[in-house]
Motif scaffolding. Structure first.
Motif, PDB file in Angstrom:
ATOM      1  N   LEU A 203       0.823  -1.215   0.000  1.00  0.00           N
ATOM      2  CA  LEU A 203       0.000   0.000   0.000  1.00  0.00           C
ATOM      3  C   LEU A 203       0.850   1.256   0.000  1.00  0.00           C
ATOM      4  O   LEU A 203       1.975   1.263   0.502  1.00  0.00           O
ATOM      5  N   ALA A 204       0.290   2.328  -0.574  1.00  0.00           N
ATOM      6  CA  ALA A 204       0.926   3.641  -0.451  1.00  0.00           C
ATOM      7  C   ALA A 204       0.905   4.041   1.015  1.00  0.00           C
ATOM      8  O   ALA A 204      -0.042   3.727   1.743  1.00  0.00           O
ATOM      9  N   ILE A 205       1.960   4.715   1.437  1.00  0.00           N
ATOM     10  CA  ILE A 205       2.036   5.198   2.818  1.00  0.00           C
ATOM     11  C   ILE A 205       2.266   6.702   2.755  1.00  0.00           C
ATOM     12  O   ILE A 205       3.218   7.161   2.127  1.00  0.00           O
ATOM     13  N   SER A 206       1.373   7.453   3.391  1.00  0.00           N
ATOM     14  CA  SER A 206       1.485   8.911   3.336  1.00  0.00           C
ATOM     15  C   SER A 206       2.582   9.388   4.294  1.00  0.00           C
ATOM     16  O   SER A 206       3.036   8.632   5.158  1.00  0.00           O
ATOM     17  N   THR A 235      10.170   6.726  -2.982  1.00  0.00           N
ATOM     18  CA  THR A 235      10.321   7.277  -1.634  1.00  0.00           C
ATOM     19  C   THR A 235      10.016   8.770  -1.650  1.00  0.00           C
ATOM     20  O   THR A 235      10.398   9.480  -2.585  1.00  0.00           O
ATOM     21  N   GLY A 236       9.323   9.232  -0.643  1.00  0.00           N
ATOM     22  CA  GLY A 236       9.063  10.665  -0.497  1.00  0.00           C
ATOM     23  C   GLY A 236       9.552  11.144   0.861  1.00  0.00           C
ATOM     24  O   GLY A 236       9.432  10.425   1.852  1.00  0.00           O
ATOM     25  N   LEU A 237      10.132  12.342   0.893  1.00  0.00           N
ATOM     26  CA  LEU A 237      10.554  12.951   2.155  1.00  0.00           C
ATOM     27  C   LEU A 237       9.976  14.367   2.241  1.00  0.00           C
ATOM     28  O   LEU A 237       9.891  15.074   1.236  1.00  0.00           O
ATOM     29  N   VAL A 238       9.601  14.755   3.448  1.00  0.00           N
ATOM     30  CA  VAL A 238       9.102  16.103   3.697  1.00  0.00           C
ATOM     31  C   VAL A 238       9.868  16.665   4.892  1.00  0.00           C
ATOM     32  O   VAL A 238      10.026  15.978   5.905  1.00  0.00           O
ATOM     33  N   ASP A 239      10.325  17.901   4.759  1.00  0.00           N
ATOM     34  CA  ASP A 239      10.950  18.575   5.903  1.00  0.00           C
ATOM     35  C   ASP A 239       9.829  19.050   6.823  1.00  0.00           C
ATOM     36  O   ASP A 239       9.189  20.077   6.571  1.00  0.00           O
ATOM     37  N   GLY A 240       9.603  18.296   7.881  1.00  0.00           N
ATOM     38  CA  GLY A 240       8.504  18.605   8.799  1.00  0.00           C
ATOM     39  C   GLY A 240       8.691  19.942   9.500  1.00  0.00           C
ATOM     40  O   GLY A 240       7.700  20.616   9.822  1.00  0.00           O
ATOM     41  N   ALA A 350       7.570   8.795   3.172  1.00  0.00           N
ATOM     42  CA  ALA A 350       6.370   8.271   2.520  1.00  0.00           C
ATOM     43  C   ALA A 350       6.809   7.338   1.413  1.00  0.00           C
ATOM     44  O   ALA A 350       7.986   7.305   1.044  1.00  0.00           O
ATOM     45  N   ARG A 351       5.871   6.546   0.894  1.00  0.00           N
ATOM     46  CA  ARG A 351       6.202   5.796  -0.320  1.00  0.00           C
ATOM     47  C   ARG A 351       4.938   5.652  -1.141  1.00  0.00           C
ATOM     48  O   ARG A 351       3.823   5.626  -0.604  1.00  0.00           O
ATOM     49  N   THR A 352       5.136   5.549  -2.439  1.00  0.00           N
ATOM     50  CA  THR A 352       4.006   5.299  -3.321  1.00  0.00           C
ATOM     51  C   THR A 352       3.705   3.796  -3.313  1.00  0.00           C
ATOM     52  O   THR A 352       4.541   2.985  -2.892  1.00  0.00           O
TER      53      THR A 352
END
Ligand SMILES: [Zn+2]
Length: 385
Positions: A203-206, A235-240, A350-352
Motif C-alpha cells: 500500500l501507499a504510505i502517506s 520514496t518521499g521525504l518532507v521537511d517537517g 512516505a512511499r508510493t
C-alpha cells in the motif's frame, strides 16, 4: 621571572568597587554583564572543577545566595573576580567571557529549527545530500559532511552500501548504536503474508514519522535498499520543520493548537502495547520547533473537551494537507545499495504504492541523533586539528 610579574602588574587595572551582584567587562566597545552567581558557578579553578573531567564539584546549594563581586583585576587577556562572601578568586579569559556572553546567540544543542537548514523539495531536487559509502569510510572529512547533512538538512543518502543482509547495522554503528525496538534490532520492509504494520504491504504510505507511540521516540531511522524491482515504491521525504514553520507563518493559531494538544499514539500487537501522548508539533520553551510527530495510522481517540476536539481536527487537517503539497514533498527512487539516514523527529517519509507481487526489499533500523551529533563533534576535532 621578575620582569614577567612586573609586566603583569603594570598592565593590570585594579578596580575595587562596592560589592556588586554583577561584573561588567568591556569587549570591543560593548559591555558584557555577568551575574556574580553565574561567575561563581562557572569558575574554572581546580577547587571548583575536576581538572581531569571538567566536571563541577559544587551544586547550586553549595553557592552562597548573596555571592557578590568584591574586587576585579583585569589584564589584556584575563579577568579575575574576587567573590564574596568567602573571597574566592575566579579567573576567566576574556575570550571565554566573550564566547559565553549572555545573549540569544547560543545555537543550543542543534536540535531546534534554529540549528537547521530548512528546505522545500525544489531546494534539493537533483542535488540530494549524498555521499558514497566507500568515501565515507575512508575520509573523516567526508564523514563529517554526511553526518552534518543529517543534522542540518535532516537526511543523507549513502550510495553503494553493500547489498548484504545486515549492512544497515554497519552504517548505524559507524556513528552510533542501533536502537532495538519491538520490530527487532533490524527490520525488513517488504510485503509480508500477515503484516502487523501497513508498512509491510504494498500500500501507499502517506508522509509520517515512525514510532510516534514511543517516548523516547527513535530519533534516527536508516533504510537500506536491497532490491527495488517494482513499479512504484518511490520514496518521499518532507521537511517537517519547514512544513510546521510554513503553517506558523500562514496560520499561527492553527500552529498553536497543534503545539498545545497532546495526541495519544498507540501500537499494539500480540506482544506489544505502546502508548505515548505527544503533540504533532513539539516546541522548546522559546517556541522554536523541536519535533514533529505525525502518523495517521496510530492516532487513538482524543478525549479533550468538545471545543478543543473541533479545533484540533481543523488544525490536523490543515497540517496534513500541507504535508502533501508538491512543493514540500521531495520524491526519488531508492536504488539497490542506497542507504537513507534521516532524522525521525523532523523528516517525514512516505512511499508510493507498488505491486505486492514485485520484488522490493528495504532493510532498516533505528538509531539516535545524540550519538550521531557526538560522533560528528569528535570527528570535527580530528579533522580541524
Ligand atoms: Zn573556583
Amino acid at each position: 621571572m621578575y620582569s614577567q610579574v612586573l609586566d603583569r602588574e603594570v598592565s593590570m587595572t585594579k578596580s575595587i568597587a562596592a560589592d556588586s551582584d554583577h561584573l561588567d567587562v568591556d569587549a570591543d566597545g560593548a559591555t558584557l554583564r555577568f551575574p556574580a552567581l553565574w561567575l561563581r558557578d562557572n569558575c574554572p579553578c581546580v577547587e571548583c572543577r575536576d581538572p581531569r573531567t571538567g566536571q563541577k564539584f559544587l551544586g547550586i546549594t553549595d553557592l552562597a545566595e548573596d555571592t557578590a563581586v568584591t574586587a576585579v583585576e583585569q589584564t589584556d587577556t584575563e579577568v579575575t573576580v574576587v567573590l564574596g562572601p568567602d573571597g574566592h578568586r575566579s579567573t576567566f579569559s576574556r575570550s571565554w567571557l566573550a564566547g559565553n556572553a549572555l545573549d540569544d546567540g547560543d545555537p543550543g544543542d542543534g536540535r531546534t529549527e534554529r540549528g537547521k537548514r530548512l528546505w522545500l523539495a525544489d531546494d534539493l531536487r537533483g542535488r540530494l545530500p549524498e555521499g558514497s559509502w566507500a568515501d565515507y569510510l575512508a575520509d573523516p572529512a567526508e564523514r563529517v559532511r554526511c553526518l552534518d547533512a543529517v543534522l542540518r538538512q535532516g537526511f543523507v543518502l549513502l550510495r553503494d552500501v553493500p547489498c548484504e543482509d545486515g549492512a544497515v547495522r554497519d552504517v548505524a554503528e559507524s556513528f552510533g548504536y542501533v536502537r532495538e525496538t519491538n520490530y527487532g534490532s533490524l527490520f525488513d520492509v517488504r510485503v509480508e503474508a500477515t503484516p502487523n504494520n501497513l508498512a509491510f504491504t504494498g500500500l501507499a504510505i502517506s508522509p509520517h514519522t515512525d514510532n510516534p507511540y514511543r517516548d523516547p521516540v527513535p530519533t534516527l531511522q536508516l533504510l537500506h535498499c536491497l532490491r527495488n524491482a517494482v513499479d512504484g515504491g518511490e520514496t518521499g521525504l518532507v521537511d517537517g520543520f519547514r512544513a510546521a514553520a510554513l503553517l506558523r507563518a500562514e496560520d499561527p493559531e492553527v500552529f498553536a493548537v497543534l503545539a498545545g494538544t497532546p495526541v495519544p499514539f498507540a501500537f499494539a500487537d500480540a506482544d506489544t502495547a505502546l502508548r505515548a501522548d505527544r503533540p504533532l508539533i513539539g516546541v522548546d520553551p522559546a517556541g522554536r520547533i523541536r519535533e514533529v510527530r505525525f502518523n495517521n495510522r496510530s492516532i487513538q481517540p482524543l478525549r479533550l473537551p468538545y471545543q478543543r476536539i473541533v479545533e484540533f481536527y481543523a488544525a490536523y487537517r490543515r497540517f496534513a494537507e500541507l504535508l502533501v503539497r508538491p512543493d514540500l514533498l521531495l520524491t526519488f527512487r531508492l536504488a539497490p545499495g542506497d542507504c537513507l539516514i534521516f532524522d525521525n523527529t523532523r523528516v517525514l517519509h512516505a512511499r508510493t504504492a507498488f505491486a505486492d507481487t514485485g520484488d522490493r526489499h528495504l532493510q532498516g533500523c533505528y538509531a539516535d541523533l545524540d550519538s550521531l551529533i557526538s560522533s560528528l563533534a569528535v570527528l570535527r576535532r580530528k579533522v580541524d586539528a
